[in-house]
Design an enzyme around this catalytic site. Structure first.
Site, PDB file in Angstrom:
ATOM      1  N   CYS A  45      73.582   2.941  78.779  1.00 55.58           N
ATOM      2  CA  CYS A  45      72.697   2.000  79.446  1.00 55.58           C
ATOM      3  C   CYS A  45      71.595   2.541  80.547  1.00 55.58           C
ATOM      4  CB  CYS A  45      73.361   0.706  79.677  1.00 55.58           C
ATOM      5  SG  CYS A  45      73.937  -0.105  78.309  1.00 55.58           S
TER       6      CYS A  45
HETATM    7  N1  LIG Z   1      77.930  -0.133  75.741  1.00 56.93           N
HETATM    8  C1  LIG Z   1      77.658  -1.301  76.456  1.00 56.93           C
HETATM    9  O1  LIG Z   1      77.917  -1.154  77.658  1.00 56.93           O
HETATM   10  C2  LIG Z   1      76.094  -1.699  76.363  1.00 56.93           C
HETATM   11  C3  LIG Z   1      75.851  -2.877  77.170  1.00 56.93           C
HETATM   12  C4  LIG Z   1      74.928  -3.841  77.182  1.00 56.93           C
HETATM   13  C5  LIG Z   1      74.066  -3.376  76.034  1.00 56.93           C
HETATM   14  N2  LIG Z   1      74.342  -2.294  74.955  1.00 56.93           N
HETATM   15  C6  LIG Z   1      73.384  -1.815  73.966  1.00 56.93           C
HETATM   16  O2  LIG Z   1      73.925  -2.634  72.909  1.00 56.93           O
HETATM   17  C7  LIG Z   1      73.351  -1.684  71.748  1.00 56.93           C
HETATM   18  C8  LIG Z   1      74.769  -1.163  70.887  1.00 56.93           C
HETATM   19  O3  LIG Z   1      75.528  -0.484  71.947  1.00 56.93           O
HETATM   20  P1  LIG Z   1      76.939  -0.170  71.741  1.00 56.93           P
HETATM   21  O4  LIG Z   1      77.378   0.624  73.035  1.00 56.93           O
HETATM   22  O5  LIG Z   1      77.852  -1.100  70.947  1.00 56.93           O
HETATM   23  O6  LIG Z   1      76.937   1.153  70.494  1.00 56.93           O
HETATM   24  P2  LIG Z   1      77.987   1.941  69.740  1.00 56.93           P
HETATM   25  O7  LIG Z   1      77.667   3.209  69.459  1.00 56.93           O
HETATM   26  O8  LIG Z   1      79.347   1.498  70.521  1.00 56.93           O
HETATM   27  O9  LIG Z   1      77.814   0.779  68.442  1.00 56.93           O
HETATM   28  C9  LIG Z   1      76.954   0.802  67.606  1.00 56.93           C
HETATM   29  C10 LIG Z   1      77.601   0.805  66.334  1.00 56.93           C
HETATM   30  O10 LIG Z   1      76.331   0.589  65.272  1.00 56.93           O
HETATM   31  C11 LIG Z   1      76.951   1.250  64.020  1.00 56.93           C
HETATM   32  N3  LIG Z   1      75.490   1.524  63.410  1.00 56.93           N
HETATM   33  C12 LIG Z   1      74.463   2.577  63.693  1.00 56.93           C
HETATM   34  N4  LIG Z   1      73.514   2.316  62.849  1.00 56.93           N
HETATM   35  C13 LIG Z   1      73.801   1.361  61.942  1.00 56.93           C
HETATM   36  C14 LIG Z   1      73.238   0.692  60.802  1.00 56.93           C
HETATM   37  N5  LIG Z   1      71.906   1.090  60.338  1.00 56.93           N
HETATM   38  N6  LIG Z   1      73.729  -0.381  60.307  1.00 56.93           N
HETATM   39  C15 LIG Z   1      75.139  -0.905  60.834  1.00 56.93           C
HETATM   40  N7  LIG Z   1      75.458  -0.406  61.819  1.00 56.93           N
HETATM   41  C16 LIG Z   1      75.115   0.639  62.455  1.00 56.93           C
HETATM   42  C17 LIG Z   1      77.524   2.425  64.539  1.00 56.93           C
HETATM   43  O11 LIG Z   1      78.372   3.072  63.283  1.00 56.93           O
HETATM   44  C18 LIG Z   1      78.220   2.046  65.734  1.00 56.93           C
HETATM   45  O12 LIG Z   1      79.568   1.518  65.460  1.00 56.93           O
HETATM   46  C19 LIG Z   1      72.623  -0.731  72.272  1.00 56.93           C
HETATM   47  O13 LIG Z   1      71.281  -0.885  72.215  1.00 56.93           O
HETATM   48  C20 LIG Z   1      73.019  -0.386  73.782  1.00 56.93           C
HETATM   49  O14 LIG Z   1      71.978  -0.034  74.738  1.00 56.93           O
HETATM   50  C21 LIG Z   1      75.481  -1.522  75.373  1.00 56.93           C
END
Ligand SMILES: NC(=O)c1ccc[n+]([C@@H]2O[C@H](COP(=O)([O-])OP(=O)(O)OC[C@H]3O[C@@H](n4cnc5c(N)ncnc54)[C@H](O)[C@@H]3O)[C@@H](O)[C@H]2O)c1
Length: 441
Positions: A282
């Site tokens: 992030c």
């Molecule tokens: N990790 C954090 O602390 C956090 C906090 C706030 C916001 N975010 C935001 O949330 C979003 C997700 O982050 P995250 O940390 O959960 O990512 P992550 O990589 O842990 O999870 C994303 C998931 O999406 C799946 N994926 C990818 N493409 C896909 C598709 N086309 N269809 C279905 N599934 C798909 C991946 O396999 C993965 O399991 C990002 O935009 C991130 O910036 C993350």
């Protein structure tokens, strides 16, 4: 009978009723750090939840009740799976049967620091195939202001359905803080803004069933900008703390003591701390989504660029600290054994994304150091240029210098101070310990 009893229900009324009665079939696209905890919260609230992910391995593990997200113990996940409240699939065909879909896919940067929207686009293309009237779609991935209205809405509106009456579209930023023992998905206030007032209200109603506090805002762009303000605020303040550290270093002032004393001011000051550099999915990334968008509007986001520059210098600053600490002991970095303590991007989690430890290690290796590391959460490092297996923290005793990059609470710091010959502490993990062998950032 009153005439109103024969009027057909609107999509809005039907969906609202399903949500209130918790009969709405909930879908979560992307079962990562954000999506899996969200799926669990809605399943716990009594909804039947289907997670959709492109990773067959994650789908298999969810269906086996085997959690891969630190904040979700398998003991919480497994009973929900066994009770049929939560299941996962790689098949987007299930969208046809769903009433709500939350999109939680990655939003990384391209090498050029431009937003990589390919995951959102690909997820929306799949959702569009099973799209139907009465669906509530909420984008949760962090992104630039305008994404929901300008990118997602046109893809869904191709169906010919009208937003705000036939279907509902919102943006709601995810604020989860992995590893935080006090705040988690259910008790972090949830901001939500829809394409229309009816969309916002549907989003509010939906989250209110499973989360403690919902904050509706006017429109998707406000909601998108909220997240970018929060993370930019953090990135810039960390940049200021890092610049303070660089200045204090030059003037031989203990920056940690300065910040702690400043933090005694009961108003108008919030402490941020320096460190080896930014990490995670992030803080190092999200502000560049904003600067990319504002550049198109003719405004350079100067604070962001400056903080990015200062934060980006920190791994090199750490390596210079190691170099000068070794110089004091008349040893060059080349050929020295350097032990790194903690490689995850922050304390007590396993996430290595954008971890500054990788930069520090690559820079040290490039200078000829012989590296070892300990991290109870990261058993192996296999990235370009680094191929290492974790060893116990006792390895620090044999090293010429130990660098604390991530201050996991599981480390035995008194034992480290007793056995290591030289320690560079980038996190003030050894706060209050006075020893000539400790060099602080
Ligand atoms: N990790 C954090 O602390 C956090 C906090 C706030 C916001 N975010 C935001 O949330 C979003 C997700 O982050 P995250 O940390 O959960 O990512 P992550 O990589 O842990 O999870 C994303 C998931 O999406 C799946 N994926 C990818 N493409 C896909 C598709 N086309 N269809 C279905 N599934 C798909 C991946 O396999 C993965 O399991 C990002 O935009 C991130 O910036 C993350």
């Amino acid at each position: 009978m009153p005439e109103t009893q024969f009027m057909p229900q609107t999509q809005s009324q039907t969906l609202a009723e399903k949500i209130r009665s918790r009969n709405a079939r909930v879908g979560i696209v992307g079962l990562g750090y954000v999506g899996l905890p969200l799926a669990v919260e809605f399943a716990k609230a009594g909804f039947t939840v289907t997670g959709i992910d492109v990773s067959a391995e994650k789908v298999r593990r969810v269906n086996a009740g085997d959690s891969y997200v630190g904040d979700i113990p398998s003991a919480i996940l497994a009973p929900l799976v066994e009770a049929g409240k939560l299941r996962a699939t790689t098949d987007f065909g299930v969208v046809r049967e769903l009433d709500t879909v939350n999109i939680c896919v990655p939003t990384p940067l391209r090498k050029t620091k431009d937003p990589d929207m390919s995951y959102i686009v690909s997820a929306c293309q799949e959702i569009a195939l099973g799209f139907h009237a009465g669906l509530l779609v909420i984008l949760e991935s962090t992104t630039y202001p305008g994404t929901t209205d300008e990118l997602v809405l046109p893809m869904l509106a191709k169906s010919g359905l009208a937003v705000g009456s036939d279907f509902f579209l919102c943006f709601s930023p995810e604020r989860v803080d992995p590893g935080n023992p006090n705040y988690h998905t259910a008790n972090i206030p949830k901001v939500v803004g829809g394409c229309t007032a009816a969309c916002t209200e549907m989003g509010r109603l939906f989250y209110a069933q499973a989360l403690e506090h919902v904050v509706p805002v006017n429109g998707t762009q406000v909601a998108e900008m909220v997240k970018l303000l929060e993370n930019t605020f953090r990135m810039i303040n960390i940049g200021l703390a890092n610049e303070m550290a660089l200045m204090c270093d030059r003037m031989r002032i203990n920056v940690w003591e300065v910040i702690d004393a400043a933090a005694t001011k009961p108003f108008g000051f919030m402490p941020f701390y320096p460190g080896p550099g930014l990490g995670g999915h992030c803080i190092p990334i999200d502000p560049f989504y904003l600067s990319w968008k504002t550049r198109q509007a003719g405004i350079e986001a100067r604070f962001i660029e400056l903080a990015g520059f200062i934060n980006g210098q920190m791994p090199q600053f750490v390596v210079d600290k190691v170099q000068s600490a070794l110089n004091e002991a008349a040893k060059p970095v080349k050929g020295s054994r350097i032990h790194v303590m903690g490689v995850a991007y922050k304390r007590d989690i396993e996430d290595m994304r954008e971890s500054p430890a990788l930069d520090v290690m690559l820079l040290l290796q490039r200078r000829g150091a012989i590296l070892t590391y300990s991290d109870p959460y990261v058993p192996k490092i296999r990235v370009d240029g680094l191929d290492l297996t974790a060893c116990p923290q006792e390895a620090a005793a044999a090293a010429d210098c130990t660098v604390i990059v991530t201050d996991h609470t599981a480390f035995d710091y008194p034992a480290l101070v007793a056995r290591a010959s030289l320690i560079v502490d980038t996190r003030n993990a050894l706060k209050g310990v006075n020893s000539a062998k400790i060099v602080r950032l």
